[in-house]
Design a protein around this motif. Structure first.
Motif, PDB file in Angstrom:
ATOM      1  N   SER A  32       0.864  -1.182   0.000  1.00 40.59           N
ATOM      2  CA  SER A  32       0.000   0.000   0.000  1.00 40.59           C
ATOM      3  C   SER A  32       0.899   1.230   0.000  1.00 40.59           C
ATOM      4  O   SER A  32       2.002   1.214   0.551  1.00 40.59           O
ATOM      5  N   GLY A  33       0.416   2.352  -0.703  1.00 40.79           N
ATOM      6  CA  GLY A  33       1.230   3.557  -0.805  1.00 40.79           C
ATOM      7  C   GLY A  33       2.133   3.570  -2.009  1.00 40.79           C
ATOM      8  O   GLY A  33       2.887   4.512  -2.217  1.00 40.79           O
ATOM      9  N   ALA A  92       0.887   3.400  -5.180  1.00 40.61           N
ATOM     10  CA  ALA A  92       0.154   3.915  -6.346  1.00 40.61           C
ATOM     11  C   ALA A  92       0.687   5.271  -6.803  1.00 40.61           C
ATOM     12  O   ALA A  92       0.968   5.470  -7.994  1.00 40.61           O
ATOM     13  N   ILE A  93       0.839   6.193  -5.851  1.00 39.74           N
ATOM     14  CA  ILE A  93       1.277   7.545  -6.237  1.00 39.74           C
ATOM     15  C   ILE A  93       2.700   7.528  -6.817  1.00 39.74           C
ATOM     16  O   ILE A  93       2.937   8.095  -7.888  1.00 39.74           O
ATOM     17  N   VAL A  95       2.441   6.332 -10.414  1.00 43.67           N
ATOM     18  CA  VAL A  95       1.879   7.352 -11.322  1.00 43.67           C
ATOM     19  C   VAL A  95       2.908   8.446 -11.573  1.00 43.67           C
ATOM     20  O   VAL A  95       3.089   8.905 -12.706  1.00 43.67           O
ATOM     21  N   LEU A  96       3.618   8.861 -10.504  1.00 40.64           N
ATOM     22  CA  LEU A  96       4.639   9.907 -10.675  1.00 40.64           C
ATOM     23  C   LEU A  96       5.757   9.443 -11.609  1.00 40.64           C
ATOM     24  O   LEU A  96       6.251  10.223 -12.425  1.00 40.64           O
ATOM     25  N   PHE A 118       5.362   7.302 -14.044  1.00 40.97           N
ATOM     26  CA  PHE A 118       4.750   7.370 -15.384  1.00 40.97           C
ATOM     27  C   PHE A 118       4.821   8.799 -15.930  1.00 40.97           C
ATOM     28  O   PHE A 118       5.197   9.038 -17.068  1.00 40.97           O
ATOM     29  N   ILE A 119       4.453   9.745 -15.065  1.00 42.43           N
ATOM     30  CA  ILE A 119       4.446  11.157 -15.477  1.00 42.43           C
ATOM     31  C   ILE A 119       5.864  11.601 -15.839  1.00 42.43           C
ATOM     32  O   ILE A 119       6.075  12.295 -16.838  1.00 42.43           O
ATOM     33  N   ALA A 159       6.718  10.117 -19.202  1.00 45.31           N
ATOM     34  CA  ALA A 159       5.927  10.791 -20.245  1.00 45.31           C
ATOM     35  C   ALA A 159       6.433  12.204 -20.493  1.00 45.31           C
ATOM     36  O   ALA A 159       6.471  12.677 -21.626  1.00 45.31           O
ATOM     37  N   GLY A 170       7.674  13.475 -23.974  1.00 45.07           N
ATOM     38  CA  GLY A 170       6.960  14.638 -24.540  1.00 45.07           C
ATOM     39  C   GLY A 170       7.920  15.762 -24.860  1.00 45.07           C
ATOM     40  O   GLY A 170       7.861  16.356 -25.937  1.00 45.07           O
ATOM     41  N   LEU A 226       9.943  15.010 -27.940  1.00 42.65           N
ATOM     42  CA  LEU A 226       9.154  15.180 -29.168  1.00 42.65           C
ATOM     43  C   LEU A 226       8.941  16.649 -29.494  1.00 42.65           C
ATOM     44  O   LEU A 226       9.049  17.066 -30.649  1.00 42.65           O
ATOM     45  N   ILE A 227       8.645  17.447 -28.455  1.00 41.87           N
ATOM     46  CA  ILE A 227       8.444  18.889 -28.677  1.00 41.87           C
ATOM     47  C   ILE A 227       9.747  19.508 -29.189  1.00 41.87           C
ATOM     48  O   ILE A 227       9.741  20.310 -30.121  1.00 41.87           O
TER      49      ILE A 227
END
Lengths: 168, 157
Positions: free
Chosen positions: A11-12, A14-15, A18-19, A21-22, A25, A29, A32-33
Motif C-alpha cells: 500500500s502507498g 500507487a502515487i 503514477v509519478l 509514469f508522469i 511521459a 513529450g 518530441l516537442i
C-alpha cells in the motif's frame, strides 16, 4: 485471492508509480516537442533563405533590365557612376521582405550590381543575402558601308562573374 | 465481527485518497499528452505542407526561369500588364504557355505539339507581371507559402 496476496504490504505505491509514469511521459513529450520545434526552425530557415534569394534575384533582374538596353556612355550620362534603387517591401504573412540594389561603374568596360535581399520576421532580426554580378561591356563602332557620316555602334553586355554572400 | 476485522485490516487495496490523487494525476497526464500530441501533429503538418509547397514552387520557378530567360518574344502579358497566364516564344521558336487552371493546377502547354503537363498543384494564386518589355515578375502562392521573384529575359530590352 493470489492477486491480492501479491499486493500484500504494498500500500502507498500507487502515487509513486503514477509519478514515475508522469516523469517518463514528460521526458518523452519534451523530446518530441524539441524535435518538432527544431524541425519547425529548420523549415523556417530554409523558407527564409529561399525568400532572400528570390528578393535578391528581383533586384538583380530589375537592374539588368535597366542596364542592358543602354550603352555604357548612356548609363554614365543618365545615372552616373553609382546609383541605387529599392525593391518595394512585400508582406508575407507575419514576415516582410524587400531589396536594395547598388550599381557601380568602376571603369569603362565593367559594371557591378550588388543586390541585397532583406527579410524580417515579426519580432525577429533582419536577415540578408547578397547576390552580385559583374558585367563586361563590349563595343564595336564602324562606318556603315564606307559612308563616313553614318557611324554604327554595336554594343553587348556579358556576364563576367556571379557571386553570393550571406552577410554584407 | 467480520466487518470490523476487515475495516481494521491494512493488508491490501488502495486508500480513497490514493485513488483520487492517482485519478487526478492520470487525467492531467492524459490532458498534457493529448495536447502535446496535437501540437506536434499540427507542427509537422504545417512544416510538411510548407516544405512541400516551397520545394514544388522552387522546381516550378527553376524550370520557368530556364525557359523564359532565353525567350525571344513574350505575347502575354503585354507590357506593363499582368495576367494569370504567360505566353512566350522560346529560344527554339516554340510557343510555350504557362497558366493557372480553375482547379488550382499550373500547366505548361507546348503549342508545337499541343502537349500539356501539370507542373504544380494546389496553387491559390499566380500572377505574371510584365514590368518592362524584358522583365517579368512572378507572384505565386501555394499552401499558404508565397514567393515573388522576377526573370529578366536576356533577348528583350
Amino acid at each position: 485471492m493470489s492477486m491480492f496476496r501479491h499486493y500484500k504490504n504494498r500500500s502507498g505505491l500507487a502515487i509513486p508509480i503514477v509519478l514515475a509514469f508522469i516523469f517518463v511521459a514528460t521526458i518523452l513529450g519534451s523530446t518530441l516537442i524539441f524535435f518538432s520545434r527544431t524541425r519547425g526552425y529548420d523549415s523556417s530557415r530554409s523558407v527564409q533563405r529561399l525568400q532572400l534569394i528570390h528578393l535578391a534575384q528581383v533586384g538583380l533582374n530589375e537592374a539588368l533590365s535597366q542596364i542592358k538596353p543602354l550603352r555604357m556612355q548612356e548609363i554614365i550620362d543618365k545615372k552616373g557612376r553609382e546609383w541605387h534603387f529599392k525593391v518595394p517591401m512585400q508582406k508575407f504573412g507575419r514576415s516582410e521582405g524587400w531589396g536594395e540594389v547598388k550599381v557601380k561603374v568602376p571603369g569603362t568596360a565593367d559594371l557591378e550590381i550588388v543586390s541585397t535581399g532583406l527579410w524580417k520576421e515579426k519580432g525577429g532580426t533582419e536577415q540578408k543575402l547578397i547576390l552580385g554580378a559583374r558585367l563586361g561591356y563590349y563595343e564595336n563602332s564602324y562606318y556603315e558601308s564606307g559612308d563616313e557620316s553614318r557611324l554604327k555602334i554595336e554594343s553587348e553586355w556579358k556576364f563576367k562573374r556571379l557571386f553570393q554572400k550571406n552577410e554584407e | 465481527m467480520q466487518i470490523e476485522k476487515a475495516m481494521n485490516s491494512r493488508e491490501k487495496g488502495f486508500t480513497l485518497i490514493e485513488v483520487v490523487v492517482c485519478t487526478v494525476l492520470f487525467s492531467l497526464l492524459i490532458l498534457v499528452m493529448s495536447s502535446t500530441y496535437s501540437f506536434i501533429r499540427r507542427t509537422f503538418l504545417r512544416v510538411d505542407g510548407k516544405g512541400n509547397a516551397s520545394a514544388e514552387i522552387e522546381r516550378f520557378l527553376l524550370r520557368l526561369d530556364d525557359e523564359l530567360r532565353f525567350a525571344v518574344d513574350i505575347t502575354e502579358p503585354r507590357s506593363e500588364a499582368d495576367s494569370k497566364s504567360l505566353l512566350f516564344t522560346d529560344g527554339e521558336g516554340s510557343k510555350i504557355g504557362y497558366e493557372l487552371n480553375d482547379d488550382g493546377r499550373v500547366i505548361r502547354i507546348d503549342y508545337r505539339n499541343m502537349s500539356k503537363r501539370t507542373l504544380i498543384s494546389e496553387v491559390s494564386s499566380l500572377r505574371f507581371i510584365r514590368k518592362s518589355p524584358g522583365l517579368v515578375a512572378i507572384s505565386i502562392t501555394s499552401n499558404g507559402f508565397s514567393v515573388i521573384t522576377a526573370v529578366h529575359v536576356w533577348n528583350l530590352p
